[in-house]
Design a protein around this motif. Structure first.
Motif, PDB file in Angstrom:
ATOM      1  N   ASP A 161      53.169  45.637  45.598  1.00 11.98           N
ATOM      2  CA  ASP A 161      52.470  46.098  44.413  1.00 11.98           C
ATOM      3  C   ASP A 161      52.267  44.988  43.391  1.00 11.98           C
ATOM      4  O   ASP A 161      51.378  45.064  42.546  1.00 11.98           O
ATOM      5  CB  ASP A 161      53.239  47.257  43.755  1.00 11.98           C
ATOM      6  CG  ASP A 161      53.274  48.491  44.652  1.00 11.98           C
ATOM      7  OD1 ASP A 161      52.379  48.605  45.495  1.00 11.98           O
ATOM      8  OD2 ASP A 161      54.210  49.310  44.491  1.00 11.98           O
TER       9      ASP A 161
ATOM     10  N   GLU B  97      43.892  39.976  46.057  1.00 16.79           N
ATOM     11  CA  GLU B  97      43.295  38.904  46.855  1.00 16.79           C
ATOM     12  C   GLU B  97      41.786  38.838  46.654  1.00 16.79           C
ATOM     13  O   GLU B  97      41.207  37.759  46.524  1.00 16.79           O
ATOM     14  CB  GLU B  97      43.614  39.107  48.345  1.00 16.79           C
ATOM     15  CG  GLU B  97      45.083  38.941  48.699  1.00 16.79           C
ATOM     16  CD  GLU B  97      45.902  40.215  48.484  1.00 16.79           C
ATOM     17  OE1 GLU B  97      47.090  40.216  48.825  1.00 16.79           O
ATOM     18  OE2 GLU B  97      45.340  41.205  47.969  1.00 16.79           O
ATOM     19  N   GLN B  98      41.134  39.997  46.639  1.00 16.43           N
ATOM     20  CA  GLN B  98      39.686  40.030  46.411  1.00 16.43           C
ATOM     21  C   GLN B  98      39.345  39.535  45.015  1.00 16.43           C
ATOM     22  O   GLN B  98      38.388  38.767  44.829  1.00 16.43           O
ATOM     23  CB  GLN B  98      39.158  41.449  46.598  1.00 16.43           C
ATOM     24  CG  GLN B  98      39.168  41.951  48.021  1.00 16.43           C
ATOM     25  CD  GLN B  98      38.733  43.393  48.096  1.00 16.43           C
ATOM     26  OE1 GLN B  98      39.169  44.244  47.302  1.00 16.43           O
ATOM     27  NE2 GLN B  98      37.856  43.699  49.049  1.00 16.43           N
TER      28      GLN B  98
ATOM     29  N   SER C 241      41.427  44.521  45.372  1.00 20.01           N
ATOM     30  CA  SER C 241      42.792  44.066  45.608  1.00 20.01           C
ATOM     31  C   SER C 241      43.012  42.763  44.852  1.00 20.01           C
ATOM     32  O   SER C 241      42.040  42.087  44.480  1.00 20.01           O
ATOM     33  CB  SER C 241      43.021  43.839  47.103  1.00 20.01           C
ATOM     34  OG  SER C 241      42.264  42.713  47.555  1.00 20.01           O
TER      35      SER C 241
ATOM     36  N   CYS D 152      47.302  43.682  35.119  1.00 19.34           N
ATOM     37  CA  CYS D 152      46.956  42.814  36.249  1.00 19.34           C
ATOM     38  C   CYS D 152      45.658  42.105  35.885  1.00 19.34           C
ATOM     39  O   CYS D 152      44.622  42.757  35.696  1.00 19.34           O
ATOM     40  CB  CYS D 152      46.777  43.637  37.520  1.00 19.34           C
ATOM     41  SG  CYS D 152      46.528  42.627  39.008  1.00 19.34           S
TER      42      CYS D 152
ATOM     43  N   LYS E 126      41.751  42.854  36.006  1.00 25.45           N
ATOM     44  CA  LYS E 126      41.338  43.052  37.392  1.00 25.45           C
ATOM     45  C   LYS E 126      40.778  44.459  37.568  1.00 25.45           C
ATOM     46  O   LYS E 126      41.425  45.438  37.190  1.00 25.45           O
ATOM     47  CB  LYS E 126      42.517  42.868  38.340  1.00 25.45           C
ATOM     48  CG  LYS E 126      42.141  43.050  39.819  1.00 25.45           C
ATOM     49  CD  LYS E 126      43.362  43.092  40.714  1.00 25.45           C
ATOM     50  CE  LYS E 126      44.076  44.435  40.635  1.00 25.45           C
ATOM     51  NZ  LYS E 126      43.244  45.536  41.234  1.00 25.45           N
TER      52      LYS E 126
END
Length: 281
Positions: free
Chosen positions: A275, A51-52, A49, A16, A44
């Motif tokens: 997820d 989005e964050q 998250s 991710c 990430k």
């Protein structure tokens, strides 16, 4: 990540990641798949998250580089437009980079106080350039995140900002024209000429604060990794104004909020849910 080059060492399928795109014009990120350079991407942090995480690369990265390049030890800093996508992240990093006092103009007093601002000026009822406490102890640095010509004119005519002789600086990320429309080469020339001329003029004649235009969107060189390390360690909190679905109505709403210039944090479009969620800011 769904596919990597055979020689890629840093990223693997299934990672991710968060990335920026270095294309000119519309970035092409409103899509389910996008080819990106590994130099413009970072893993990430697990504590964030999707989005964050996607709210950080452009605005927070530029804020981090501005702090590192423009803030000096002991600076008194005024942020014009402190509650937007850049401002909410910038105010968190000013003091760790040496600022001694941070003021900001905004209607979002409680939000900015939580983020570390010492004094919030409500621009609807207060004129920062006339405040006695600011004029008696002027600012070393003004960071203009609102734009238009007026804030610069106020800084030049007010005793609330130090002159260039005394180390005063005025850094803008917006310029005189916040929403630039370029339909011909001469329009681009005029915008660039205005900025270059002011920067040159104030570097020679120091009666005004020294003016500087900050771009600061360099994700390479480990900058994205350093940014996410700040977030992972809790020294930078992503601030999100709103999230929107990846459909015609959601995208329109997101751009409407963005165009209003009154978002309090970042505007995020969520492409998928669950997820495998990923977002675009």
């Amino acid at each position: 990540v769904v596919q990597v080059h055979d020689d890629e060492k840093k990223f693997r399928r299934g990672d991710c990641v968060v990335a920026m795109f270095d294309t000119i014009g519309p970035r092409g990120a409103l899509a389910e798949y996008k080819l990106v350079k590994t130099s413009n991407a970072a893993i990430k942090p697990p504590s964030l998250s999707p989005e964050q995480a996607c709210a950080l690369p452009s605005s927070a990265l530029s804020a981090m580089l501005l702090c590192e390049n423009c803030v000096r030890q002991g600076d008194r800093v005024l942020v014009l437009g402190g509650a937007g996508g850049v401002g909410t992240h910038l105010v968190q990093m000013l003091k760790p980079n040496g600022a001694s006092f941070v003021a900001a103009t905004s209607t979002q007093k409680e939000l900015l106080l939580r983020l570390g601002v010492d004094q919030v000026v409500d621009y609807r009822s207060e004129k920062w350039w006339e405040k006695e406490d600011f004029c008696s102890t002027p600012f070393d640095l003004v960071v203009d995140l609102w734009g238009t010509r007026e804030p610069w004119d106020r800084a030049v005519s007010s005793s609330a900002v130090k002159s260039g002789h005394s180390g005063g600086r005025y850094v803008t990320m917006v310029g005189d024209t916040p929403c630039i429309v370029l339909q011909h080469w001469w329009q681009a020339f005029r915008v660039m000429w205005d900025m270059l001329a002011r920067a040159l003029w104030t570097s020679i004649f120091r009666s005004n604060p020294r003016w500087h235009y900050h771009v600061g969107l360099e994700p390479g060189g480990g900058n994205l990794d350093r940014l996410f390390q700040l977030a992972e360690e809790g020294r930078l909190v992503p601030v999100i104004d709103s999230t929107h679905h990846f459909d015609a109505d959601g995208v329109k709403k997101a751009f409407h909020v963005q165009k209003s210039r009154h978002a309090h944090g970042k505007v995020v479009i969520v492409v998928t849910v669950g997820d495998t969620a990923h977002g675009i800011n």
